[in-house]
Design a protein around this motif. Structure first.
Motif, PDB file in Angstrom:
ATOM      1  N   MET A 117      -1.646  41.826  46.871  1.00 33.84           N
ATOM      2  CA  MET A 117      -0.436  41.026  47.108  1.00 33.84           C
ATOM      3  C   MET A 117      -0.340  39.774  46.230  1.00 33.84           C
ATOM      4  SD  MET A 117       1.046  42.859  49.432  1.00 33.84           S
ATOM      5  CE  MET A 117       2.138  42.093  50.572  1.00 33.84           C
ATOM      6  N   VAL A 118      -1.368  38.958  46.158  1.00 29.81           N
ATOM      7  CA  VAL A 118      -1.259  37.672  45.463  1.00 29.81           C
ATOM      8  C   VAL A 118      -2.102  37.594  44.195  1.00 29.81           C
ATOM      9  CG1 VAL A 118      -0.681  36.392  47.555  1.00 29.81           C
ATOM     10  CG2 VAL A 118      -3.069  36.620  46.874  1.00 29.81           C
ATOM     11  N   GLY A 119      -2.977  38.551  43.974  1.00 32.90           N
ATOM     12  CA  GLY A 119      -3.899  38.478  42.849  1.00 32.90           C
ATOM     13  C   GLY A 119      -3.214  38.428  41.498  1.00 32.90           C
ATOM     14  N   GLY A 120      -2.179  39.242  41.323  1.00 36.46           N
ATOM     15  CA  GLY A 120      -1.460  39.255  40.056  1.00 36.46           C
ATOM     16  C   GLY A 120      -0.794  37.927  39.754  1.00 36.46           C
ATOM     17  N   LEU A 121      -0.222  37.316  40.776  1.00 31.32           N
ATOM     18  CA  LEU A 121       0.428  36.014  40.606  1.00 31.32           C
ATOM     19  C   LEU A 121      -0.605  34.927  40.280  1.00 31.32           C
ATOM     20  CD1 LEU A 121       2.999  34.300  40.729  1.00 31.32           C
ATOM     21  CD2 LEU A 121       2.559  34.003  43.171  1.00 31.32           C
ATOM     22  N   ILE A 122      -1.713  34.929  40.992  1.00 33.19           N
ATOM     23  CA  ILE A 122      -2.770  33.953  40.724  1.00 33.19           C
ATOM     24  C   ILE A 122      -3.290  34.130  39.293  1.00 33.19           C
ATOM     25  CG2 ILE A 122      -5.125  33.251  41.335  1.00 33.19           C
ATOM     26  CD1 ILE A 122      -4.424  34.039  44.242  1.00 33.19           C
ATOM     27  N   PHE A 123      -3.500  35.374  38.893  1.00 34.41           N
ATOM     28  CA  PHE A 123      -3.987  35.659  37.549  1.00 34.41           C
ATOM     29  C   PHE A 123      -2.989  35.191  36.496  1.00 34.41           C
ATOM     30  CE2 PHE A 123      -4.477  38.580  33.938  1.00 34.41           C
ATOM     31  CZ  PHE A 123      -5.791  38.300  33.609  1.00 34.41           C
ATOM     32  N   PHE A 124      -1.707  35.438  36.726  1.00 33.72           N
ATOM     33  CA  PHE A 124      -0.662  35.004  35.792  1.00 33.72           C
ATOM     34  C   PHE A 124      -0.664  33.485  35.652  1.00 33.72           C
ATOM     35  CE2 PHE A 124       3.877  33.897  35.036  1.00 33.72           C
ATOM     36  CZ  PHE A 124       3.985  34.428  33.759  1.00 33.72           C
ATOM     37  N   VAL A 125      -0.784  32.779  36.765  1.00 35.80           N
ATOM     38  CA  VAL A 125      -0.822  31.310  36.733  1.00 35.80           C
ATOM     39  C   VAL A 125      -2.061  30.833  35.978  1.00 35.80           C
ATOM     40  CG1 VAL A 125      -1.071  29.243  38.168  1.00 35.80           C
ATOM     41  CG2 VAL A 125       0.588  31.005  38.792  1.00 35.80           C
ATOM     42  N   LEU A 126      -3.191  31.512  36.179  1.00 36.05           N
ATOM     43  CA  LEU A 126      -4.417  31.126  35.466  1.00 36.05           C
ATOM     44  C   LEU A 126      -4.248  31.251  33.956  1.00 36.05           C
ATOM     45  CD1 LEU A 126      -7.316  32.654  37.601  1.00 36.05           C
ATOM     46  CD2 LEU A 126      -6.869  30.235  37.172  1.00 36.05           C
ATOM     47  N   THR A 127      -3.533  32.271  33.502  1.00 38.05           N
ATOM     48  CA  THR A 127      -3.353  32.426  32.056  1.00 38.05           C
ATOM     49  C   THR A 127      -2.365  31.412  31.503  1.00 38.05           C
ATOM     50  OG1 THR A 127      -1.647  34.128  32.360  1.00 38.05           O
ATOM     51  CG2 THR A 127      -3.923  34.879  32.063  1.00 38.05           C
ATOM     52  N   LEU A 128      -1.521  30.853  32.350  1.00 34.58           N
ATOM     53  CA  LEU A 128      -0.565  29.836  31.915  1.00 34.58           C
ATOM     54  C   LEU A 128      -1.106  28.413  32.046  1.00 34.58           C
ATOM     55  CD1 LEU A 128       2.774  31.187  33.407  1.00 34.58           C
ATOM     56  CD2 LEU A 128       2.032  31.257  31.026  1.00 34.58           C
ATOM     57  N   TRP A 129      -2.163  28.253  32.833  1.00 32.41           N
ATOM     58  CA  TRP A 129      -2.717  26.923  33.096  1.00 32.41           C
ATOM     59  C   TRP A 129      -3.317  26.353  31.810  1.00 32.41           C
ATOM     60  CZ3 TRP A 129      -1.559  25.062  37.695  1.00 32.41           C
ATOM     61  CH2 TRP A 129      -2.136  23.858  38.104  1.00 32.41           C
ATOM     62  N   PRO A 130      -3.111  25.056  31.542  1.00 30.65           N
ATOM     63  CA  PRO A 130      -3.671  24.475  30.315  1.00 30.65           C
ATOM     64  C   PRO A 130      -5.195  24.441  30.348  1.00 30.65           C
ATOM     65  CG  PRO A 130      -2.575  22.796  31.636  1.00 30.65           C
ATOM     66  CD  PRO A 130      -2.323  24.099  32.303  1.00 30.65           C
ATOM     67  N   GLY A 131      -5.785  24.487  29.172  1.00 36.23           N
ATOM     68  CA  GLY A 131      -7.237  24.443  29.056  1.00 36.23           C
ATOM     69  C   GLY A 131      -7.762  23.029  29.215  1.00 36.23           C
TER      70      GLY A 131
END
Length: 137
Positions: free
Chosen positions: A98-112
């Motif tokens: 349910m939420v894993g894909g969204l969390i993963f997408f946000v992680l790839t967008l989060w600044p380093g």
């Protein structure tokens, strides 16, 4: 800019280091374009018979390119997570129902993380290892 486009291809099988958001997303786009073009070419070569007409060689080429794309995307994603000073095991978060894909997408967008972290130098600042070698040589 050319370095951002070429660097992921040179590091397609390397888990070490970091990848910026731009580098990661441009590489993902490149992989989609390459696979789509290959698929269109194979379907064009097969003619009107569709996927059944690509033959064993076409199927092997398609499977090999999908395997390469998966591995290259996996390593690029791990380097993207390293840019945030997170372990590559965070890749598995996308498999949470349910939420894993969204969390993963946000992680790839989060600044380093700015500056050097435990996974290496900041790719936005450049590799200073060569300049330090010149100082002490």
């Amino acid at each position: 800019m050319l370095d951002i486009i070429i660097r992921p291809w040179l590091h397609a099988f390397t888990f070490q280091g970091r990848a910026t958001r731009t580098e990661y997303w441009l590489f993902a786009l490149q992989l989609v374009i390459v696979i789509a073009c290959e698929f269109i070419l194979l379907l064009g070569a097969a003619g009107s018979s569709g996927l059944a007409g690509i033959g064993i060689v076409g199927a092997i080429i398609l499977i090999a390119s999908f395997v390469f794309a998966f591995i290259a995307n996996l390593t690029a994603t791990v380097r993207r997570l390293h840019d945030q000073d997170k372990t590559g095991w965070f890749y598995l978060v996308q498999f949470i129902p349910m939420v894993g894909g969204l969390i993963f997408f946000v992680l790839t967008l989060w600044p380093g993380t700015p500056g050097e972290n435990s996974y290496g130098y900041d790719p936005r600042e450049g590799d200073y290892s060569g300049s330090m070698a010149r100082v002490f040589s």
